[in-house]
Design a protein around this motif. Structure first.
Motif, PDB file in Angstrom:
ATOM      1  N   LEU A 335      50.642 110.346  18.996  1.00  0.00           N
ATOM      2  CA  LEU A 335      51.952 111.284  18.587  1.00  0.00           C
ATOM      3  C   LEU A 335      53.090 110.561  18.273  1.00  0.00           C
ATOM      4  O   LEU A 335      53.776 110.323  17.339  1.00  0.00           O
ATOM      5  CB  LEU A 335      52.075 112.414  19.386  1.00  0.00           C
ATOM      6  N   THR A 336      53.493 109.529  19.304  1.00  0.00           N
ATOM      7  CA  THR A 336      54.447 108.927  19.570  1.00  0.00           C
ATOM      8  C   THR A 336      54.543 107.667  18.469  1.00  0.00           C
ATOM      9  O   THR A 336      55.652 107.362  17.395  1.00  0.00           O
ATOM     10  CB  THR A 336      54.829 107.793  20.655  1.00  0.00           C
ATOM     11  N   LYS A 337      53.470 107.027  17.885  1.00  0.00           N
ATOM     12  CA  LYS A 337      53.258 106.062  16.975  1.00  0.00           C
ATOM     13  C   LYS A 337      53.091 106.911  15.509  1.00  0.00           C
ATOM     14  O   LYS A 337      53.646 106.432  14.385  1.00  0.00           O
ATOM     15  CB  LYS A 337      52.029 105.381  17.112  1.00  0.00           C
ATOM     16  N   ASN A 338      52.630 108.062  15.494  1.00  0.00           N
ATOM     17  CA  ASN A 338      52.329 108.938  14.101  1.00  0.00           C
ATOM     18  C   ASN A 338      53.902 109.408  13.720  1.00  0.00           C
ATOM     19  O   ASN A 338      54.053 109.675  12.509  1.00  0.00           O
ATOM     20  CB  ASN A 338      51.781 110.060  14.362  1.00  0.00           C
ATOM     21  N   SER A 339      54.770 109.286  14.670  1.00  0.00           N
ATOM     22  CA  SER A 339      56.445 109.960  14.240  1.00  0.00           C
ATOM     23  C   SER A 339      56.713 108.699  13.300  1.00  0.00           C
ATOM     24  O   SER A 339      57.893 109.170  12.493  1.00  0.00           O
ATOM     25  CB  SER A 339      57.168 109.772  15.424  1.00  0.00           C
ATOM     26  N   SER A 340      56.177 107.630  13.164  1.00  0.00           N
ATOM     27  CA  SER A 340      56.727 106.578  12.049  1.00  0.00           C
ATOM     28  C   SER A 340      56.454 107.118  10.742  1.00  0.00           C
ATOM     29  O   SER A 340      57.160 106.569   9.857  1.00  0.00           O
ATOM     30  CB  SER A 340      56.044 105.390  12.420  1.00  0.00           C
ATOM     31  N   LEU A 341      55.419 108.107  10.616  1.00  0.00           N
ATOM     32  CA  LEU A 341      55.381 108.587   9.259  1.00  0.00           C
ATOM     33  C   LEU A 341      56.367 109.528   8.717  1.00  0.00           C
ATOM     34  O   LEU A 341      56.397 109.872   7.764  1.00  0.00           O
ATOM     35  CB  LEU A 341      53.951 109.245   9.330  1.00  0.00           C
ATOM     36  N   SER A 342      57.291 109.800   9.597  1.00  0.00           N
ATOM     37  CA  SER A 342      58.394 110.865   9.188  1.00  0.00           C
ATOM     38  C   SER A 342      59.268 110.066   8.104  1.00  0.00           C
ATOM     39  O   SER A 342      60.299 110.902   7.664  1.00  0.00           O
ATOM     40  CB  SER A 342      59.148 111.109  10.536  1.00  0.00           C
ATOM     41  N   VAL A 343      59.168 108.977   7.833  1.00  0.00           N
ATOM     42  CA  VAL A 343      60.242 108.411   6.749  1.00  0.00           C
ATOM     43  C   VAL A 343      59.577 108.904   5.444  1.00  0.00           C
ATOM     44  O   VAL A 343      60.595 108.834   4.457  1.00  0.00           O
ATOM     45  CB  VAL A 343      59.611 107.021   6.884  1.00  0.00           C
ATOM     46  N   VAL A 344      58.363 109.479   5.108  1.00  0.00           N
ATOM     47  CA  VAL A 344      58.325 110.208   4.144  1.00  0.00           C
ATOM     48  C   VAL A 344      58.945 111.537   3.617  1.00  0.00           C
ATOM     49  O   VAL A 344      59.188 111.742   2.439  1.00  0.00           O
ATOM     50  CB  VAL A 344      56.655 110.247   3.819  1.00  0.00           C
ATOM     51  N   VAL A 345      59.476 111.985   4.708  1.00  0.00           N
ATOM     52  CA  VAL A 345      60.305 113.443   4.246  1.00  0.00           C
ATOM     53  C   VAL A 345      61.772 113.068   4.728  1.00  0.00           C
ATOM     54  O   VAL A 345      62.606 113.984   4.539  1.00  0.00           O
ATOM     55  CB  VAL A 345      59.862 114.464   5.328  1.00  0.00           C
ATOM     56  N   GLY A 346      62.240 111.730   4.888  1.00  0.00           N
ATOM     57  CA  GLY A 346      63.335 111.507   4.970  1.00  0.00           C
ATOM     58  C   GLY A 346      64.256 111.607   6.406  1.00  0.00           C
ATOM     59  O   GLY A 346      65.376 111.436   6.451  1.00  0.00           O
ATOM     60  N   TYR A 347      63.313 111.734   7.489  1.00  0.00           N
ATOM     61  CA  TYR A 347      63.791 111.719   8.504  1.00  0.00           C
ATOM     62  C   TYR A 347      64.117 110.493   9.242  1.00  0.00           C
ATOM     63  O   TYR A 347      63.436 109.570   9.401  1.00  0.00           O
ATOM     64  CB  TYR A 347      62.948 112.419   9.803  1.00  0.00           C
ATOM     65  N   PRO A 348      65.299 110.195   9.760  1.00  0.00           N
ATOM     66  CA  PRO A 348      66.079 108.775  10.068  1.00  0.00           C
ATOM     67  C   PRO A 348      65.516 108.402  11.389  1.00  0.00           C
ATOM     68  O   PRO A 348      66.183 108.388  12.440  1.00  0.00           O
ATOM     69  CB  PRO A 348      67.500 109.215   9.962  1.00  0.00           C
ATOM     70  N   ASP A 349      64.245 108.078  11.412  1.00  0.00           N
ATOM     71  CA  ASP A 349      63.796 107.513  12.831  1.00  0.00           C
ATOM     72  C   ASP A 349      63.779 105.929  12.807  1.00  0.00           C
ATOM     73  O   ASP A 349      64.480 105.423  11.953  1.00  0.00           O
ATOM     74  CB  ASP A 349      62.226 107.956  12.881  1.00  0.00           C
ATOM     75  N   LEU A 350      63.428 105.455  13.832  1.00  0.00           N
ATOM     76  CA  LEU A 350      63.604 103.936  13.988  1.00  0.00           C
ATOM     77  C   LEU A 350      63.089 103.248  12.704  1.00  0.00           C
ATOM     78  O   LEU A 350      63.575 102.338  12.221  1.00  0.00           O
ATOM     79  CB  LEU A 350      62.742 103.448  15.114  1.00  0.00           C
ATOM     80  N   VAL A 351      61.793 103.576  12.219  1.00  0.00           N
ATOM     81  CA  VAL A 351      61.209 102.917  11.023  1.00  0.00           C
ATOM     82  C   VAL A 351      62.238 102.907   9.661  1.00  0.00           C
ATOM     83  O   VAL A 351      62.439 101.996   8.926  1.00  0.00           O
ATOM     84  CB  VAL A 351      60.021 103.223  10.756  1.00  0.00           C
ATOM     85  N   SER A 352      62.817 104.117   9.600  1.00  0.00           N
ATOM     86  CA  SER A 352      63.516 104.446   8.472  1.00  0.00           C
ATOM     87  C   SER A 352      64.868 103.705   8.526  1.00  0.00           C
ATOM     88  O   SER A 352      65.401 102.776   7.733  1.00  0.00           O
ATOM     89  CB  SER A 352      63.887 106.045   8.498  1.00  0.00           C
ATOM     90  N   ILE A 353      65.568 103.545   9.769  1.00  0.00           N
ATOM     91  CA  ILE A 353      66.655 102.681  10.118  1.00  0.00           C
ATOM     92  C   ILE A 353      66.115 100.934   9.644  1.00  0.00           C
ATOM     93  O   ILE A 353      66.992 100.527   9.250  1.00  0.00           O
ATOM     94  CB  ILE A 353      67.362 102.925  11.324  1.00  0.00           C
ATOM     95  N   ALA A 354      65.231 100.650  10.222  1.00  0.00           N
ATOM     96  CA  ALA A 354      64.695  99.367  10.075  1.00  0.00           C
ATOM     97  C   ALA A 354      64.494  99.165   8.564  1.00  0.00           C
ATOM     98  O   ALA A 354      65.094  97.853   8.167  1.00  0.00           O
ATOM     99  CB  ALA A 354      63.501  99.197  11.000  1.00  0.00           C
ATOM    100  N   ASN A 355      64.177  99.907   7.786  1.00  0.00           N
ATOM    101  CA  ASN A 355      63.720  99.582   6.345  1.00  0.00           C
ATOM    102  C   ASN A 355      65.090  99.633   5.745  1.00  0.00           C
ATOM    103  O   ASN A 355      65.280  98.545   4.646  1.00  0.00           O
ATOM    104  CB  ASN A 355      62.912 100.861   5.908  1.00  0.00           C
TER     105      ASN A 355
END
Length: 398
Positions: A335-355
């Motif tokens: 679940l923690t690692k799958n949260s990185s998929l939240s970038v597809v809906v625009g949620y500003p998680d760590l992966v989105s900020i890094a991108n």
């Protein structure tokens, strides 16, 4: 007649090193393998560094102190575009933890209910739980995230005509609006009292841990005492804060819902998607753990007149934990690692900020390294905590 092999004498202290010794050769081989691995890593880093310098690509983590220059749509950290990059990464990390922690809690509760329901004597309940597991377990998580997001932005009504629950919660295209304690009304004392009570309860639990082990585990209902301490401390904080009763209630406006606490469509889509997907796997873990308990345990509990609910709570679940906890750890990590998929809906998680930071600074290696390091630390921390809990609930042979 069989002749036993003659035992080899142990080498004397201070004896010279010999290649004939298997232990000595083992150490040499391990040292050579470690040296070869270190040389390979050094060559990769050196080659990468040389190629980046030849192409004029900047490198290093000094960019973390520069001004980020972009905004983050939501988060629990007070952040603005004039803050440095390291604070933007911290805001993304907190957003990741926010959805991961809440998702783990909800998936655990839902998984236990669905897992127990799969073993229900009621055919309708058993069938519905099985249908839920088969549906959400076999649809890719990315598709589920997109479906939940489309429901919020396309199906739900506009914020000026939201769906309401008793006039205190509103659901619309703008997300979910809930009431929250009014700021400056003394609710901070309640939170401080509850935190103090939680610390006191934890200290008492640690003090009684050895006694629990000596008697084979904590007695039934032992969790009521820590809960009572936390509630009592929170009540004292409520009295010290002037007995606050004011709440900030959401109210529908023209284009948005004003007041209260607002959960954005992006956050809700990620949370619901991760929770629904992981709940299906947790339910199977719980079902397998319950089935692993021997039939004799159930017969013994029924022979002394225990109701079915008490048999499940006092006999089945404590024994099933030793089977449930290890695979449950895997689900928390997923679940923690799958949260990185939240970038597809625009949620500003760590992966989105890094991108976003990567696109602005060009520090691809550094940004990817930060993502890898953060998820590695989160995974190792989760594994350590669940490993400690697993050792606590493990059945010890006497």
């Amino acid at each position: 007649m069989t002749i036993a092999p003659r035992p080899r004498p142990a080498p004397a202290a201070g004896a010279a090193w010999s290649w004939r010794s298997r232990s000595a050769r083992r150490w040499v081989y391990q040292a050579l393998a470690l040296a070869a691995l270190a040389a390979l890593v050094a060559w990769l880093f050196g080659n990468t560094w040389t190629n980046m310098r030849a192409r004029g690509i900047q490198s290093g983590f000094d960019f973390l102190a520069d001004t980020a220059g972009f905004e983050i749509s939501e988060g629990v950290l007070d952040y603005s575009g004039s803050d440095p990059y390291w604070k933007a990464f911290l805001a993304g990390l907190l957003n990741t933890l926010r959805v991961a922690v809440i998702g783990c809690v909800l998936a655990t509760l839902g998984g236990v209910l669905v897992g127990v329901g799969r073993l229900s004597r009621n055919a309708l309940v058993r069938g519905l739980c099985r249908a839920y597991v088969e549906l959400f377990r076999n649809v890719p998580l990315l598709i589920q995230l997109l479906v939940w997001y489309l429901i919020f932005v396309e199906v739900l009504p506009a914020p000026r005509e939201p769906l309401t629950l008793g006039g205190w919660a509103f659901l619309s295209k703008g997300g979910l609006a809930l009431p929250q304690p009014a700021s400056g009304a003394g609710w901070g004392w309640v939170a401080a009292g509850a935190a103090l009570g939680a610390g006191t309860a934890a200290a008492l639990w640690l003090r009684e841990r050895r006694r629990f082990r000596a008697v084979g585990g904590p007695p039934p209902g032992v969790l009521l005492q820590p809960m009572a301490i936390i509630l009592a401390a929170g009540f004292l904080g409520w009295l010290a804060g002037g007995r606050p009763t004011a709440w900030d209630m959401p109210q529908p406006g023209g284009f948005s819902i004003e007041g209260g606490m607002s959960l954005t469509p992006e956050f809700m889509a990620v949370l619901l998607g991760l929770t629904a997907y992981t709940t299906a796997f947790v339910a199977e873990v719980v079902r397998a753990g319950i089935v692993s308990v021997g039939r004799g345990q159930l017969d013994a509990a029924a022979s002394i007149g225990l109701p079915r609910a008490l048999v499940l709570r006092l006999v089945v679940l404590p024994q099933a934990l030793r089977v449930i906890v290890p695979p449950m750890t895997n689900q928390y990590l997923n679940l923690t690692k799958n949260s990185s998929l939240s970038v597809v809906v625009g949620y500003p998680d760590l992966v989105s900020i890094a991108n976003t930071s990567l696109n602005q600074t060009g520090r691809a290696v550094e940004c990817i390294a930060i993502i890898m390091a953060v998820y590695l630390v989160l995974s190792l921390g989760t594994s350590a905590l669940m490993g400690a809990f697993n050792r606590r609930v493990a059945i010890r042979e006497r």
